[in-house]
Design a protein around this motif. Structure first.
Motif, PDB file in Angstrom:
ATOM      1  N   SER A   1       0.854  -1.300  -0.089  1.00  0.00           N
ATOM      2  CA  SER A   1      -0.011   0.185  -0.022  1.00  0.00           C
ATOM      3  C   SER A   1       0.739   1.193  -0.123  1.00  0.00           C
ATOM      4  CB  SER A   1      -0.891   0.136   1.403  1.00  0.00           C
ATOM      5  OG  SER A   1      -1.470  -1.218   1.386  1.00  0.00           O
ATOM      6  N   LEU A   2       1.892   1.223   0.701  1.00  0.00           N
ATOM      7  CA  LEU A   2       2.875   2.244   0.959  1.00  0.00           C
ATOM      8  C   LEU A   2       3.625   2.692  -0.314  1.00  0.00           C
ATOM      9  CD1 LEU A   2       3.783   4.117   3.240  1.00  0.00           C
ATOM     10  CD2 LEU A   2       5.745   2.664   3.749  1.00  0.00           C
ATOM     11  N   MET A   3       3.665   1.577  -1.199  1.00  0.00           N
ATOM     12  CA  MET A   3       4.371   1.948  -2.417  1.00  0.00           C
ATOM     13  C   MET A   3       3.607   2.871  -3.417  1.00  0.00           C
ATOM     14  SD  MET A   3       4.549  -0.831  -5.563  1.00  0.00           S
ATOM     15  CE  MET A   3       2.676  -0.965  -5.562  1.00  0.00           C
ATOM     16  N   TYR A   4       2.250   2.812  -3.348  1.00  0.00           N
ATOM     17  CA  TYR A   4       1.430   3.668  -4.207  1.00  0.00           C
ATOM     18  C   TYR A   4       1.368   5.127  -3.504  1.00  0.00           C
ATOM     19  CZ  TYR A   4      -0.527  -0.539  -6.038  1.00  0.00           C
ATOM     20  OH  TYR A   4      -0.619  -1.764  -6.807  1.00  0.00           O
ATOM     21  N   GLU A   5       1.347   4.916  -2.211  1.00  0.00           N
ATOM     22  CA  GLU A   5       1.378   6.431  -1.384  1.00  0.00           C
ATOM     23  C   GLU A   5       2.907   7.096  -2.083  1.00  0.00           C
ATOM     24  OE1 GLU A   5       0.219   6.351   2.622  1.00  0.00           O
ATOM     25  OE2 GLU A   5      -1.525   4.920   2.374  1.00  0.00           O
ATOM     26  N   LEU A   6       3.684   6.600  -1.711  1.00  0.00           N
ATOM     27  CA  LEU A   6       5.087   7.338  -1.794  1.00  0.00           C
ATOM     28  C   LEU A   6       5.702   7.420  -3.261  1.00  0.00           C
ATOM     29  CD1 LEU A   6       6.955   5.830   1.450  1.00  0.00           C
ATOM     30  CD2 LEU A   6       5.537   7.873   1.135  1.00  0.00           C
ATOM     31  N   SER A   7       5.082   6.574  -4.299  1.00  0.00           N
ATOM     32  CA  SER A   7       5.662   6.915  -5.735  1.00  0.00           C
ATOM     33  C   SER A   7       5.617   8.008  -6.064  1.00  0.00           C
ATOM     34  CB  SER A   7       5.008   5.724  -6.307  1.00  0.00           C
ATOM     35  OG  SER A   7       5.307   5.957  -7.752  1.00  0.00           O
ATOM     36  N   PRO A   8       4.571   8.979  -5.984  1.00  0.00           N
ATOM     37  CA  PRO A   8       4.668  10.107  -6.361  1.00  0.00           C
ATOM     38  C   PRO A   8       5.832  11.194  -5.894  1.00  0.00           C
ATOM     39  CG  PRO A   8       2.341   9.737  -5.699  1.00  0.00           C
ATOM     40  CD  PRO A   8       3.427   8.663  -5.152  1.00  0.00           C
ATOM     41  N   PHE A   9       6.344  10.717  -4.747  1.00  0.00           N
ATOM     42  CA  PHE A   9       7.379  11.476  -4.023  1.00  0.00           C
ATOM     43  C   PHE A   9       8.832  10.954  -4.445  1.00  0.00           C
ATOM     44  CE2 PHE A   9       3.753  12.088  -1.489  1.00  0.00           C
ATOM     45  CZ  PHE A   9       3.500  13.249  -1.564  1.00  0.00           C
ATOM     46  N   GLY A  10       8.831  10.046  -5.393  1.00  0.00           N
ATOM     47  CA  GLY A  10       9.981   9.444  -5.770  1.00  0.00           C
ATOM     48  C   GLY A  10      10.777   8.540  -4.783  1.00  0.00           C
ATOM     49  N   ILE A  11       9.812   8.001  -3.754  1.00  0.00           N
ATOM     50  CA  ILE A  11      10.334   7.199  -2.897  1.00  0.00           C
ATOM     51  C   ILE A  11       9.828   5.703  -3.316  1.00  0.00           C
ATOM     52  CG2 ILE A  11      10.191   6.487  -0.307  1.00  0.00           C
ATOM     53  CD1 ILE A  11       9.588   9.351   0.309  1.00  0.00           C
ATOM     54  N   LYS A  12      10.718   4.910  -3.287  1.00  0.00           N
ATOM     55  CA  LYS A  12      10.306   3.245  -3.742  1.00  0.00           C
ATOM     56  C   LYS A  12      10.363   2.491  -2.224  1.00  0.00           C
ATOM     57  CE  LYS A  12      13.549   3.790  -7.566  1.00  0.00           C
ATOM     58  NZ  LYS A  12      14.831   4.051  -7.626  1.00  0.00           N
ATOM     59  N   VAL A  13       9.407   1.552  -2.532  1.00  0.00           N
ATOM     60  CA  VAL A  13       9.335   0.595  -1.159  1.00  0.00           C
ATOM     61  C   VAL A  13       9.406  -1.067  -1.916  1.00  0.00           C
ATOM     62  CG1 VAL A  13       7.804  -0.332   0.473  1.00  0.00           C
ATOM     63  CG2 VAL A  13       7.605   2.223  -0.287  1.00  0.00           C
ATOM     64  N   ILE A  14      10.487  -1.644  -1.363  1.00  0.00           N
ATOM     65  CA  ILE A  14      10.693  -3.006  -1.909  1.00  0.00           C
ATOM     66  C   ILE A  14      10.622  -4.038  -0.655  1.00  0.00           C
ATOM     67  CG2 ILE A  14      12.605  -4.419  -2.973  1.00  0.00           C
ATOM     68  CD1 ILE A  14      11.929  -1.832  -4.427  1.00  0.00           C
ATOM     69  N   ILE A  15      10.048  -5.154  -1.115  1.00  0.00           N
ATOM     70  CA  ILE A  15       9.964  -6.155  -0.148  1.00  0.00           C
ATOM     71  C   ILE A  15      10.800  -7.309  -0.319  1.00  0.00           C
ATOM     72  CG2 ILE A  15       8.021  -8.034   0.795  1.00  0.00           C
ATOM     73  CD1 ILE A  15       6.056  -6.080  -0.435  1.00  0.00           C
ATOM     74  N   ILE A  16      11.532  -7.640   0.511  1.00  0.00           N
ATOM     75  CA  ILE A  16      12.448  -8.896   0.474  1.00  0.00           C
ATOM     76  C   ILE A  16      11.908 -10.208   0.918  1.00  0.00           C
ATOM     77  CG2 ILE A  16      14.866  -9.762   0.847  1.00  0.00           C
ATOM     78  CD1 ILE A  16      14.960  -7.385  -1.043  1.00  0.00           C
ATOM     79  N   GLU A  17      11.808 -11.269   0.131  1.00  0.00           N
ATOM     80  CA  GLU A  17      11.369 -12.496   0.790  1.00  0.00           C
ATOM     81  C   GLU A  17      12.304 -13.545   0.969  1.00  0.00           C
ATOM     82  OE1 GLU A  17       8.314 -12.807  -1.982  1.00  0.00           O
ATOM     83  OE2 GLU A  17       6.869 -11.642  -0.503  1.00  0.00           O
ATOM     84  N   PRO A  18      12.969 -13.734   2.148  1.00  0.00           N
ATOM     85  CA  PRO A  18      13.926 -14.967   1.903  1.00  0.00           C
ATOM     86  C   PRO A  18      13.356 -16.154   2.314  1.00  0.00           C
ATOM     87  CG  PRO A  18      14.589 -12.882   3.727  1.00  0.00           C
ATOM     88  CD  PRO A  18      13.295 -12.790   2.939  1.00  0.00           C
ATOM     89  N   GLY A  19      14.019 -17.323   2.135  1.00  0.00           N
ATOM     90  CA  GLY A  19      13.657 -18.593   2.727  1.00  0.00           C
ATOM     91  C   GLY A  19      14.358 -18.695   3.885  1.00  0.00           C
ATOM     92  N   VAL A  20      14.759 -19.996   4.312  1.00  0.00           N
ATOM     93  CA  VAL A  20      15.379 -20.315   5.479  1.00  0.00           C
ATOM     94  C   VAL A  20      16.919 -20.030   5.268  1.00  0.00           C
ATOM     95  CG1 VAL A  20      16.288 -22.373   7.158  1.00  0.00           C
ATOM     96  CG2 VAL A  20      13.788 -22.112   6.217  1.00  0.00           C
ATOM     97  N   LEU A  21      17.300 -19.129   6.213  1.00  0.00           N
ATOM     98  CA  LEU A  21      18.487 -18.734   6.162  1.00  0.00           C
ATOM     99  C   LEU A  21      19.658 -19.391   7.354  1.00  0.00           C
ATOM    100  CD1 LEU A  21      17.790 -14.946   5.875  1.00  0.00           C
ATOM    101  CD2 LEU A  21      18.388 -16.556   4.119  1.00  0.00           C
ATOM    102  N   LYS A  22      20.844 -19.278   7.070  1.00  0.00           N
ATOM    103  CA  LYS A  22      21.907 -19.543   8.177  1.00  0.00           C
ATOM    104  C   LYS A  22      22.348 -18.268   8.895  1.00  0.00           C
ATOM    105  CE  LYS A  22      24.505 -23.593   6.627  1.00  0.00           C
ATOM    106  NZ  LYS A  22      24.497 -24.082   5.465  1.00  0.00           N
ATOM    107  N   THR A  23      21.200 -18.086  10.222  1.00  0.00           N
ATOM    108  CA  THR A  23      21.520 -16.965  10.735  1.00  0.00           C
ATOM    109  C   THR A  23      21.104 -17.451  12.156  1.00  0.00           C
ATOM    110  OG1 THR A  23      19.333 -16.082  10.573  1.00  0.00           O
ATOM    111  CG2 THR A  23      20.935 -15.300   9.024  1.00  0.00           C
ATOM    112  N   ASN A  24      21.123 -16.465  13.179  1.00  0.00           N
ATOM    113  CA  ASN A  24      20.698 -16.734  14.606  1.00  0.00           C
ATOM    114  C   ASN A  24      19.356 -16.657  14.768  1.00  0.00           C
ATOM    115  OD1 ASN A  24      23.305 -16.615  15.234  1.00  0.00           O
ATOM    116  ND2 ASN A  24      23.438 -14.410  16.068  1.00  0.00           N
ATOM    117  N   PHE A  25      18.622 -16.663  13.500  1.00  0.00           N
ATOM    118  CA  PHE A  25      17.187 -16.603  13.839  1.00  0.00           C
ATOM    119  C   PHE A  25      16.485 -17.624  14.775  1.00  0.00           C
ATOM    120  CE2 PHE A  25      12.723 -17.156  12.202  1.00  0.00           C
ATOM    121  CZ  PHE A  25      12.231 -15.946  12.423  1.00  0.00           C
ATOM    122  N   PHE A  26      16.758 -19.028  14.237  1.00  0.00           N
ATOM    123  CA  PHE A  26      16.099 -19.988  14.862  1.00  0.00           C
ATOM    124  C   PHE A  26      16.547 -20.059  16.102  1.00  0.00           C
ATOM    125  CE2 PHE A  26      15.604 -20.703  10.404  1.00  0.00           C
ATOM    126  CZ  PHE A  26      14.258 -20.860  10.390  1.00  0.00           C
TER     127      PHE A  26
END
Ligand SMILES: NC(=O)c1ccc[n+]([C@@H]2O[C@H](COP(=O)([O-])OP(=O)(O)OC[C@H]3O[C@@H](n4cnc5c(N)ncnc54)[C@H](OP(=O)(O)O)[C@@H]3O)[C@@H](O)[C@H]2O)c1
Length: 281
Positions: free
Chosen positions: A169-194
């Motif tokens: 939703s924010l992507m549409y609101e901010l696009s006229p101001f030159g602001i991009k909104v990007i979503i990153i969708e990782p799968g299972v990662l080797k981090t401390n997460f678990f």
């Protein structure tokens, strides 16, 4: 005449480990003036040492996404030192584990405070800066679990679905101001997460009707961890996205997430449910 080189300024949350840590180094190594934030700066040793050794333009600041004052202080420091914010990476987060019946509303609210309201709180304070600049990129770290439901982590999944809906939703609101909104969708990662996941109290008690399926899920996650994607792949993806003048809205990272999203796209709901029940529960 001296030429002034304008470095892009990046602010990243949750840099004590994993995606945040790797992204802070990757951006700093690639010319971004990087503000790597974390809630507990006692965890900054390794990042500070690497940054010092490589003479990177990387500064470590304290920022707890659940603490309004801490967000304000960090943003004010960036404003006074760099005068602008070109990139905001909302990365901080954790997982709450437990079947829904075993979760308390307080556990779920805490999960939302960090993973969702934390994102909203920082974003709200950064938007006016980017709007005045007429440019900026907000990168929200979602998950494959922002597109697909999983048993045993319904609260976590809900926060990531919320991040996705908000970002879209924010992507549409901010696009006229030159602001991009990007979503990153990782799968299972080797981090401390678990390791950092919070296990709901009820599900650790004897007699939970969900202890068997939860055990099976845990074993599956352990197996998936063996072939998990490195957080450096996420960092590289973010760098690539930031170098792209016309980025897409969503980027997935990892074969596991690619496979499951493809299955969800191509199978009927009934077939997809069957596949999930056979493989996960
Ligand atoms: N690992 C995966 O498989 C996976 C997959 C998809 C998406 N993700 C998402 O990726 C993001 C990063 O996770 P990760 O895999 O890099 O895990 P991680 O290594 O556990 O890193 C999580 C980071 O978030 C920080 N954090 C947690 N609560 C915070 C708060 N209130 N304020 C500020 N920082 C806070 C942690 O700080 P502390 O060290 O102080 O706890 C840590 O720096 C999360 O949003 C997660 O949901 C992870």
């Amino acid at each position: 005449m001296a030429i002034m080189v304008m470095h892009q300024v990046a602010l990243i949350t949750g840099c004590s480990s994993g995606i945040g840590y790797e992204t802070a180094l990757t951006l700093a190594r690639n010319g971004f003036q990087t503000f790597a934030t974390m809630r507990d700066t006692k965890k900054s040793n390794s990042l500070a040492k690497t940054s010092e050794k490589e003479k990177l333009a990387l500064k470590i600041l304290e920022l707890d996404v659940n603490d309004d004052k801490s967000i304000e202080n960090a943003i004010n420091r960036v404003k006074s030192e760099a005068k602008r914010i070109d990139v905001l990476i909302n990365n901080a987060g954790y997982g709450l584990v437990g079947f829904f019946e075993d979760l308390t509303l307080d556990e779920i609210r805490n999960q939302f405070e960090t993973n969702f309201f934390g994102v909203l709180n920082i974003t709200k304070k950064v938007i006016p800066i980017m709007r005045l600049q007429k440019s900026g990129t907000i990168v929200n770290i979602s998950s494959g679990a922002g597109q697909v439901g999983f048993p045993g982590i319904s609260a976590y999944v809900s926060t990531k679905f919320a991040v996705e809906g908000f970002s879209e939703s924010l992507m549409y609101e901010l696009s006229p101001f030159g602001i991009k909104v990007i979503i990153i969708e990782p799968g299972v990662l080797k981090t401390n997460f678990f390791r950092n996941c919070v296990i709901s109290e009820e599900s650790t008690k004897n007699g939970s009707p969900y202890s068997r399926p939860l055990d099976k899920i845990q074993k599956n996650i352990d197996l998936m961890q063996e072939h998990a994607t490195s957080p450096t792949d996420v960092a590289k993806m973010i760098l690539q996205v930031l170098s792209n003048d016309e980025p897409k809205q969503r980027y997935i990272v990892g074969n596991d997430v690619a496979m499951i999203l493809e299955a969800k796209r191509n199978l009927s709901d009934i077939e997809f449910k069957k596949m999930m029940m056979q493989n996960i529960i």
